[in-house]
Design a protein around this motif. Structure first.
Motif: not given
Length: 267
Positions: A202-204, A211-215, A218-222, A226-229
């Motif tokens: 939320a902060l990012d 952007g979602l792809e950046t998050v 950076e966080r090494q998420w699938p 990010a949009k689900l989180m």
């Protein structure tokens, strides 16, 4: 000269003089020249005469300086130009935002909103991916974060404790206005309500406008996680901002027609 050209020339004159007093040469000619410290500006004589007659510029012994009303004129003119630019290039809409606890109707540029792109997403059923209450929660978090003056001071390693002090320095809260202090407290509470697992997304996205792809990178998420989180975080935040009301009606386990009896307690 057209009105637009006249206004443009007037702005150039006032902005030039805002840098300090200038000397004028060629008075009485169609295009006098004003100069100061190597800078020169030529302008139509009619514009200079109008500026003097309207009290925007004062002339003393062939030297020009801004009069106090010129400052107000400049602010209004520049604000009007910025508004015209937004009308042409922005996505201006009317929205209700909560400011210091009071809902107010404002004109907002949706092109600058950190949630503008996500607000247009639909789920498989055609419903908005982010419900209205989630969008409102994200916008409120962004507003509190901005009012708290946090963005220039926050590092990549976010900690819920937003205030602190180092040896020999004043505390961060000491130099803030009351509104900024209140906003920092609101952001702290929002982070606690979302929890550490969700607050980062939320902060990012809402505050740092990543952007979602950046998050995800950076966080090494699938991919597409990010949009689900974010959706989960904002729904939790919406419940924090507007907790569900509890029924005030008394509850009991008795059947219909049940009436409690009076118990006699031993003395």
């Amino acid at each position: 000269m057209s009105d637009a050209a006249n206004n443009k020339a007037m702005l150039k004159l006032l902005r030039f003089l805002s840098g300090g007093e200038a000397k004028v040469e060629g008075q009485g000619t169609p295009v006098p020249v004003i100069h100061r410290a190597g800078s020169r500006h030529a302008l139509p004589a009619a514009v200079l005469a109008e500026a003097i007659s309207r009290g925007l510029v004062t002339e003393t012994q062939s030297r020009l300086s801004l009069a106090p009303p010129a400052r107000t004129y400049l602010r209004r003119a520049l604000a009007a130009r910025e508004e015209a630019f937004l009308e042409q290039h922005g996505e201006i809409a009317t929205a209700v935002r909560e400011i210091d606890g009071t809902p107010q109707t404002l004109r907002v540029n949706e092109a600058e909103s950190p949630l503008a792109a996500l607000a247009r997403l639909k789920d498989k059923g055609g419903e908005p991916f982010l419900p209205a209450e989630a969008l409102a929660a994200g916008e409120r978090l962004h507003a509190d974060f901005t009012r708290a003056q946090l963005q220039p001071r926050v590092t990549a390693s976010w900690q819920p404790r937003l205030s602190g002090r180092t040896r020999g320095e004043r505390g961060g809260m000491a130099d803030l206005a009351d509104s900024a202090i209140a906003a920092r407290i609101a952001v702290n509470r929002a982070i606690e309500a979302m929890g550490p697992e969700l607050a980062g997304a939320a902060l990012d996205i809402c505050c740092f406008m990543k952007g979602l792809e950046t998050v995800e990178r950076e966080r090494q998420w699938p991919v597409r996680s990010a949009k689900l989180m974010l959706r989960t975080a904002l729904l939790a935040l919406a419940r924090h901002y507007n907790p569900p009301r509890r029924s005030a009606r008394m509850q009991h386990w008795g059947e219909e027609g049940y009436r409690p009896g009076m118990e006699t307690w031993p003395a």
